[in-house]
Design an enzyme around this catalytic site. Sequence first.
Site, PDB file in Angstrom:
ATOM      1  N   CYS A 130       0.804  -1.056  -0.302  1.00 46.62           N
ATOM      2  CA  CYS A 130      -0.608   0.029  -0.117  1.00 46.62           C
ATOM      3  C   CYS A 130       0.999   0.981  -0.322  1.00 46.62           C
ATOM      4  CB  CYS A 130      -1.170   0.033   1.180  1.00 46.62           C
ATOM      5  SG  CYS A 130      -1.230  -1.644   1.640  1.00 46.62           S
ATOM      6  N   ARG A 182       1.335   2.145  -6.050  1.00 44.55           N
ATOM      7  CA  ARG A 182       1.741   1.082  -4.561  1.00 44.55           C
ATOM      8  C   ARG A 182       0.220   0.291  -4.346  1.00 44.55           C
ATOM      9  NH1 ARG A 182       6.127   2.006  -2.914  1.00 44.55           N
ATOM     10  NH2 ARG A 182       5.426   0.356  -0.717  1.00 44.55           N
ATOM     11  N   TRP A 218      -3.466  -2.016  -1.149  1.00 45.60           N
ATOM     12  CA  TRP A 218      -3.757  -3.541  -1.821  1.00 45.60           C
ATOM     13  C   TRP A 218      -4.499  -4.321  -0.808  1.00 45.60           C
ATOM     14  CZ3 TRP A 218      -1.998  -7.882  -2.629  1.00 45.60           C
ATOM     15  CH2 TRP A 218      -2.191  -8.168  -4.077  1.00 45.60           C
ATOM     16  N   ASN A 265       0.974  -0.249   5.878  1.00 47.22           N
ATOM     17  CA  ASN A 265       1.602  -0.846   4.926  1.00 47.22           C
ATOM     18  C   ASN A 265       2.722  -1.943   5.536  1.00 47.22           C
ATOM     19  OD1 ASN A 265       1.827  -1.403   2.375  1.00 47.22           O
ATOM     20  ND2 ASN A 265       4.554  -0.046   2.077  1.00 47.22           N
ATOM     21  N   GLY A 266       2.431  -3.201   4.865  1.00 37.30           N
ATOM     22  CA  GLY A 266       2.656  -4.506   5.046  1.00 37.30           C
ATOM     23  C   GLY A 266       1.196  -5.486   5.464  1.00 37.30           C
ATOM     24  N   GLU A 272       9.042 -11.954 -21.656  1.00 34.10           N
ATOM     25  CA  GLU A 272       8.366 -10.431 -21.291  1.00 34.10           C
ATOM     26  C   GLU A 272       7.637  -9.773 -22.273  1.00 34.10           C
ATOM     27  OE1 GLU A 272       8.206  -6.821 -19.460  1.00 34.10           O
ATOM     28  OE2 GLU A 272       8.688  -8.558 -18.726  1.00 34.10           O
ATOM     29  N   LYS A 305       4.053  -8.732 -20.668  1.00 39.08           N
ATOM     30  CA  LYS A 305       3.654  -7.236 -21.146  1.00 39.08           C
ATOM     31  C   LYS A 305       2.189  -6.830 -21.145  1.00 39.08           C
ATOM     32  CE  LYS A 305       5.656  -5.598 -19.404  1.00 39.08           C
ATOM     33  NZ  LYS A 305       6.686  -5.650 -17.823  1.00 39.08           N
ATOM     34  N   GLU A 331      -0.178  -8.913 -18.659  1.00 39.87           N
ATOM     35  CA  GLU A 331      -0.687  -7.090 -17.545  1.00 39.87           C
ATOM     36  C   GLU A 331      -1.602  -6.136 -17.197  1.00 39.87           C
ATOM     37  OE1 GLU A 331       2.104  -5.242 -15.221  1.00 39.87           O
ATOM     38  OE2 GLU A 331       3.975  -5.953 -16.374  1.00 39.87           O
ATOM     39  N   HIS A 376       4.923 -30.934 -28.039  1.00 42.42           N
ATOM     40  CA  HIS A 376       4.662 -31.997 -26.796  1.00 42.42           C
ATOM     41  C   HIS A 376       2.957 -31.398 -26.286  1.00 42.42           C
ATOM     42  CE1 HIS A 376       8.557 -33.081 -28.190  1.00 42.42           C
ATOM     43  NE2 HIS A 376       9.216 -31.964 -28.321  1.00 42.42           N
ATOM     44  N   LYS A 435       3.075  -1.402  -8.718  1.00 45.92           N
ATOM     45  CA  LYS A 435       3.591  -1.057  -8.637  1.00 45.92           C
ATOM     46  C   LYS A 435       5.428  -1.929  -7.764  1.00 45.92           C
ATOM     47  CE  LYS A 435       7.223   0.732 -11.018  1.00 45.92           C
ATOM     48  NZ  LYS A 435       7.621   0.069 -12.749  1.00 45.92           N
TER      49      LYS A 435
HETATM   50  C1  AGP Z   1       6.588  -6.089 -14.063  1.00 46.92           C
HETATM   51  O1  AGP Z   1       5.559  -5.148 -15.228  1.00 46.92           O
HETATM   52  C2  AGP Z   1       6.014  -6.116 -12.947  1.00 46.92           C
HETATM   53  N1  AGP Z   1       5.372  -5.069 -12.524  1.00 46.92           N
HETATM   54  C3  AGP Z   1       5.811  -7.157 -11.775  1.00 46.92           C
HETATM   55  O2  AGP Z   1       6.302  -8.116 -12.638  1.00 46.92           O
HETATM   56  C4  AGP Z   1       7.658  -6.621 -11.032  1.00 46.92           C
HETATM   57  O3  AGP Z   1       8.532  -7.033 -12.624  1.00 46.92           O
HETATM   58  C5  AGP Z   1       8.066  -7.026 -10.125  1.00 46.92           C
HETATM   59  O4  AGP Z   1       7.020  -7.013  -9.189  1.00 46.92           O
HETATM   60  C6  AGP Z   1       9.072  -7.415  -9.810  1.00 46.92           C
HETATM   61  O5  AGP Z   1       9.292  -5.893  -9.102  1.00 46.92           O
HETATM   62  P1  AGP Z   1      10.996  -5.279  -8.709  1.00 46.92           P
HETATM   63  O6  AGP Z   1      11.406  -5.057 -10.394  1.00 46.92           O
HETATM   64  O7  AGP Z   1      10.442  -3.666  -8.557  1.00 46.92           O
HETATM   65  O8  AGP Z   1      11.444  -6.398  -8.090  1.00 46.92           O
END
Ligand code: AGP
Length: 582
Positions: free
Chosen positions: A2, A27, A75, A99-100, A460, A464, A467, A483, A577
């Site tokens: 959060c 966040r 979150w 937060n936590g 990747e 992308k 998500e 397979h 994030k």
């Molecule tokens: C990627 O677009 C995502 N936000 C997520 O997979 C991210 O890469 C992952 O949570 C790792 O975050 P970080 O690089 O801040 O450790």
Amino acid sequence: MCGIIGYLGKKHPKDVLLSGLKNLEYRGYDSAGIALINKDTTQIIKSVGKISELEKKINSTDLINSNVGIAHTRWATHGEPNEINAHPHKVGKITIVHNGIIENASTLRDSLIKEGVEFNSSTDTEVIAALLNKYYKDNMEDAINKTIKAIDGSYALGIICDDEPDKLYAVRCESPLIIGIGKNEYFITSDIGAIISYTRKYVLLGANEIVSIDKDGYKITKDNKEVIREVNTSELTSESADLMGYEHYMIKEIMEEPVLVNNIIQKYKDNLDKLPDVKKYKHIHIVGCGSAYYVGMIAKNFFEDDGLDVQIDVASEYRYRNIKYNKNTLVILISQSGETADTIAAMRKANDKKIDTLAIVNVDGSTIARECTYKVLIEAGREVAVATTKAYILQVLLLSLISYKINPDKEYLKDLVKLPSQLKVLLDKTGFHKKLADKVYRKNDVFFIGRKIDYAICLEGSLKLKEVSYIHSEAYQAGELKHGTISLINKGTVVFAIITDDDIRDKTISNLEEVLSRGAKAIYIGNKKEKYRNKIIVPRIHKKLQPLLVVPPLQLISYYVAYKRGCSIDKPRNLAKSVTVE
Ligand code: AGP
């Protein structure tokens, strides 16, 4: 996962808290709230959904006069996203934001209920507030110290108290929290970016250190002893937190890539000594989560081609593996935020075994940047969009430069200096990317196929797309499809084929032909002309640089697909994030 912010100063906190929450929304954004306090009362306003919903509510409420306030954007981990579970939580005289995650919350809750405490929400946070209220007589530091001894887990707390309306308190363990130092005003926040338009001066709070703030200043204590901490100045500018005329941060951050790539090239191309010397290690472990892990998959190819013994793992697995470390090992931790809980645990696993650790990280001052043996900052500036783009590219570039340092060759340098302009030309072809996005945005299932480094790129590209557009997408080693998974290929199924490595080009092309013969629609992205109608041909450059011209088009296509589907591009559902919980 959060975002929290607090203010004490001459201004009314409303604007500081709201602009801070908007900056922290990356966040978590399923509910939010603020609390204001003065000598007569504490006013709490909460809402479900994005900060804009909370702002509407605040603007239609008569706010009390106040100079002290705390706020939160959530979150959800404990308790579903609704107004009752939204923060701040108030029990008795104590109001907090958190937060936590508190791992022993339910045990504590049961014993507090036996003591007659009634709970409104199903959050672990309200348990902390109840403990603080139980222990608070007239000394908040005492109450906080007793509370943090009772709770297990990660926390960053902002605390206000009815009996002390002119004071703001905070404490942290694991979760990030900094103190902002302004002119006769003070801030607490999860991320400097939330207060950068007010001050760039900040203090990092250590684990279990308590800060108490009033109009005359702040005092940090640990176990009732005063702690003096250095005041830092952030390099961040408020511009980097600005959309600069773009509609979304994701597209803005993709378009920043050519300049940022050039900055790093200018910084290191003649100063390789500034980069770590990986060659001296026999064994390399690469660890990260999500896109950071996929950066590692690219780097694995680089270092294996350099003849190093490389293993790679996602941090959530690596941290629990029974690893027999060979002394001559380097563990590379890749992270944009530097606060991802699983990656931090993997780092500490190696640190505890006295194994060298190298951070490839964006946020300076973050836990991973501070605790690794060595660090390389990727200098992406603030990355606001939840889907990483520019940070991914700069992490790959720096690992490519570190690999080049192991095996320098002239071709690489020649291609390196051409890269920024080639990338710019590619990204300017937005029409091209939009056209390909048109082929994808109505689909429910999409596949990416490639081999070796092309497969790492597929991972990747697929993440992308997934998500930001919510399309179900999978990346596969091209040779693996037959397979089993090829049974999912139907008429019109979109298959991205990434082919840049000549050693295995023909192999991947025959795999692409296998799916085309089952009615799939191919989108070919490569560095050599091929017959396919839907394609992007990128300039052919050195193997260790090629991914830097293939991934950006995939980022852009994902952006346009999400755009066409009307998705919440910068804040995709269910994501955040920085994943600061396990
Ligand atoms: C990627 O677009 C995502 N936000 C997520 O997979 C991210 O890469 C992952 O949570 C790792 O975050 P970080 O690089 O801040 O450790």
